[in-house]
Design a protein around this motif. Structure first.
Motif, PDB file in Angstrom:
ATOM      1  N   GLU A   1       0.862  -1.183   0.000  1.00  0.00           N
ATOM      2  CA  GLU A   1       0.000   0.000   0.000  1.00  0.00           C
ATOM      3  C   GLU A   1       0.901   1.237   0.000  1.00  0.00           C
ATOM      4  OE1 GLU A   1      -3.291   2.129  -0.371  1.00  0.00           O
ATOM      5  OE2 GLU A   1      -3.267  -0.049  -0.342  1.00  0.00           O
ATOM      6  N   LEU A   2       0.517   2.264  -0.726  1.00  0.00           N
ATOM      7  CA  LEU A   2       1.279   3.513  -0.761  1.00  0.00           C
ATOM      8  C   LEU A   2       0.450   4.631  -0.166  1.00  0.00           C
ATOM      9  CD1 LEU A   2       2.852   1.771  -2.845  1.00  0.00           C
ATOM     10  CD2 LEU A   2       3.311   3.872  -4.055  1.00  0.00           C
ATOM     11  N   VAL A   3       1.121   5.560   0.494  1.00  0.00           N
ATOM     12  CA  VAL A   3       0.476   6.743   1.037  1.00  0.00           C
ATOM     13  C   VAL A   3       1.330   7.939   0.641  1.00  0.00           C
ATOM     14  CG1 VAL A   3       1.604   6.479   3.291  1.00  0.00           C
ATOM     15  CG2 VAL A   3      -0.470   7.816   3.104  1.00  0.00           C
ATOM     16  N   GLU A   4       0.684   8.982   0.108  1.00  0.00           N
ATOM     17  CA  GLU A   4       1.433  10.149  -0.323  1.00  0.00           C
ATOM     18  C   GLU A   4       2.002  10.884   0.883  1.00  0.00           C
ATOM     19  OE1 GLU A   4       0.791  14.164  -2.997  1.00  0.00           O
ATOM     20  OE2 GLU A   4      -0.445  12.406  -3.444  1.00  0.00           O
ATOM     21  N   LEU A   5       3.261  11.328   0.742  1.00  0.00           N
ATOM     22  CA  LEU A   5       3.964  12.046   1.800  1.00  0.00           C
ATOM     23  C   LEU A   5       4.375  13.415   1.307  1.00  0.00           C
ATOM     24  CD1 LEU A   5       6.478   9.275   2.979  1.00  0.00           C
ATOM     25  CD2 LEU A   5       4.266   9.826   4.000  1.00  0.00           C
ATOM     26  N   SER A   6       4.507  14.352   2.228  1.00  0.00           N
ATOM     27  CA  SER A   6       5.049  15.661   1.879  1.00  0.00           C
ATOM     28  C   SER A   6       6.559  15.534   1.694  1.00  0.00           C
ATOM     29  CB  SER A   6       4.754  16.666   2.994  1.00  0.00           C
ATOM     30  OG  SER A   6       5.512  16.329   4.151  1.00  0.00           O
ATOM     31  N   GLU A   7       7.184  16.546   1.140  1.00  0.00           N
ATOM     32  CA  GLU A   7       8.638  16.533   0.991  1.00  0.00           C
ATOM     33  C   GLU A   7       9.321  16.479   2.360  1.00  0.00           C
ATOM     34  OE1 GLU A   7      12.255  19.023  -1.163  1.00  0.00           O
ATOM     35  OE2 GLU A   7      10.181  19.680  -1.440  1.00  0.00           O
ATOM     36  N   ALA A   8       8.779  17.194   3.334  1.00  0.00           N
ATOM     37  CA  ALA A   8       9.349  17.187   4.688  1.00  0.00           C
ATOM     38  C   ALA A   8       9.258  15.795   5.309  1.00  0.00           C
ATOM     39  CB  ALA A   8       8.647  18.215   5.573  1.00  0.00           C
ATOM     40  N   GLU A   9       8.120  15.115   5.136  1.00  0.00           N
ATOM     41  CA  GLU A   9       7.978  13.751   5.654  1.00  0.00           C
ATOM     42  C   GLU A   9       8.970  12.815   4.980  1.00  0.00           C
ATOM     43  OE1 GLU A   9       3.336  13.181   6.846  1.00  0.00           O
ATOM     44  OE2 GLU A   9       3.755  13.569   4.724  1.00  0.00           O
ATOM     45  N   ALA A  10       9.143  12.976   3.668  1.00  0.00           N
ATOM     46  CA  ALA A  10      10.093  12.138   2.928  1.00  0.00           C
ATOM     47  C   ALA A  10      11.523  12.389   3.421  1.00  0.00           C
ATOM     48  CB  ALA A  10       9.984  12.406   1.432  1.00  0.00           C
ATOM     49  N   GLU A  11      11.873  13.638   3.675  1.00  0.00           N
ATOM     50  CA  GLU A  11      13.208  13.963   4.198  1.00  0.00           C
ATOM     51  C   GLU A  11      13.432  13.290   5.551  1.00  0.00           C
ATOM     52  OE1 GLU A  11      15.837  15.510   2.918  1.00  0.00           O
ATOM     53  OE2 GLU A  11      14.828  15.931   1.029  1.00  0.00           O
ATOM     54  N   ARG A  12      12.417  13.296   6.398  1.00  0.00           N
ATOM     55  CA  ARG A  12      12.542  12.619   7.700  1.00  0.00           C
ATOM     56  C   ARG A  12      12.763  11.119   7.523  1.00  0.00           C
ATOM     57  NH1 ARG A  12       8.709  16.494   9.200  1.00  0.00           N
ATOM     58  NH2 ARG A  12       6.929  15.113   8.937  1.00  0.00           N
ATOM     59  N   MET A  13      12.073  10.529   6.544  1.00  0.00           N
ATOM     60  CA  MET A  13      12.243   9.098   6.283  1.00  0.00           C
ATOM     61  C   MET A  13      13.655   8.803   5.795  1.00  0.00           C
ATOM     62  SD  MET A  13       9.566   7.764   7.292  1.00  0.00           S
ATOM     63  CE  MET A  13      10.415   6.255   7.010  1.00  0.00           C
ATOM     64  N   MET A  14      14.171   9.636   4.882  1.00  0.00           N
ATOM     65  CA  MET A  14      15.527   9.421   4.381  1.00  0.00           C
ATOM     66  C   MET A  14      16.544   9.544   5.517  1.00  0.00           C
ATOM     67  SD  MET A  14      15.628  11.021   0.547  1.00  0.00           S
ATOM     68  CE  MET A  14      14.663  12.495   0.857  1.00  0.00           C
ATOM     69  N   THR A  15      16.329  10.486   6.417  1.00  0.00           N
ATOM     70  CA  THR A  15      17.219  10.632   7.576  1.00  0.00           C
ATOM     71  C   THR A  15      17.156   9.380   8.436  1.00  0.00           C
ATOM     72  OG1 THR A  15      17.009  13.036   7.574  1.00  0.00           O
ATOM     73  CG2 THR A  15      17.667  11.996   9.653  1.00  0.00           C
ATOM     74  N   ARG A  16      15.956   8.880   8.685  1.00  0.00           N
ATOM     75  CA  ARG A  16      15.797   7.657   9.490  1.00  0.00           C
ATOM     76  C   ARG A  16      16.507   6.477   8.836  1.00  0.00           C
ATOM     77  NH1 ARG A  16      10.309   4.975   9.531  1.00  0.00           N
ATOM     78  NH2 ARG A  16      11.280   3.005   9.157  1.00  0.00           N
ATOM     79  N   PHE A  17      16.362   6.327   7.519  1.00  0.00           N
ATOM     80  CA  PHE A  17      17.008   5.227   6.812  1.00  0.00           C
ATOM     81  C   PHE A  17      18.532   5.386   6.826  1.00  0.00           C
ATOM     82  CE2 PHE A  17      12.918   4.732   4.174  1.00  0.00           C
ATOM     83  CZ  PHE A  17      12.402   3.819   5.078  1.00  0.00           C
ATOM     84  N   ARG A  18      19.022   6.613   6.706  1.00  0.00           N
ATOM     85  CA  ARG A  18      20.480   6.841   6.759  1.00  0.00           C
ATOM     86  C   ARG A  18      21.023   6.438   8.127  1.00  0.00           C
ATOM     87  NH1 ARG A  18      19.018  11.813   3.829  1.00  0.00           N
ATOM     88  NH2 ARG A  18      19.632  11.471   1.670  1.00  0.00           N
ATOM     89  N   GLU A  19      20.296   6.779   9.195  1.00  0.00           N
ATOM     90  CA  GLU A  19      20.723   6.395  10.543  1.00  0.00           C
ATOM     91  C   GLU A  19      20.692   4.879  10.714  1.00  0.00           C
ATOM     92  OE1 GLU A  19      18.000   8.618  12.978  1.00  0.00           O
ATOM     93  OE2 GLU A  19      19.123  10.488  12.692  1.00  0.00           O
TER      94      GLU A  19
END
Length: 84
Positions: free
Chosen positions: A62-80
């Motif tokens: 399932e996909l849910v649309e995210l804002s750019e800010a939400e996506a940036e937070r996800m990328m930060t979480r994945f980098r950590e």
């Protein structure tokens, strides 16, 4: 026309909008081309068909649309979680 980007959280079993299991994006290029990608464990964007599959009802994710800010937070979480 400027590039347009739409981000999506990938919701697998037990995932939530706040903590999706993956991240995808759909880029509409200035020339009208479309690029669909997922952010992967190597912390890079790679071509993927997950968005198109989902739009056609051919995906178990399932996909849910995210804002750019939400996506940036996800990328930060994945980098950590995965490295750099």
């Amino acid at each position: 026309m400027e590039e347009q980007v739409t981000y999506y959280g990938l919701l697998l079993s037990g995932d939530t909008r706040e903590k999706p299991g993956g991240l995808a994006r759909r880029r509409i290029l200035p020339d009208g081309g479309i690029v669909e990608e997922t952010f992967q464990r190597d912390l890079q964007w790679h071509d993927s068909s997950v968005i198109g599959d989902w739009r056609r009802g051919e995906s178990s994710v399932e996909l849910v649309e995210l804002s750019e800010a939400e996506a940036e937070r996800m990328m930060t979480r994945f980098r950590e979680k995965f490295g750099t």
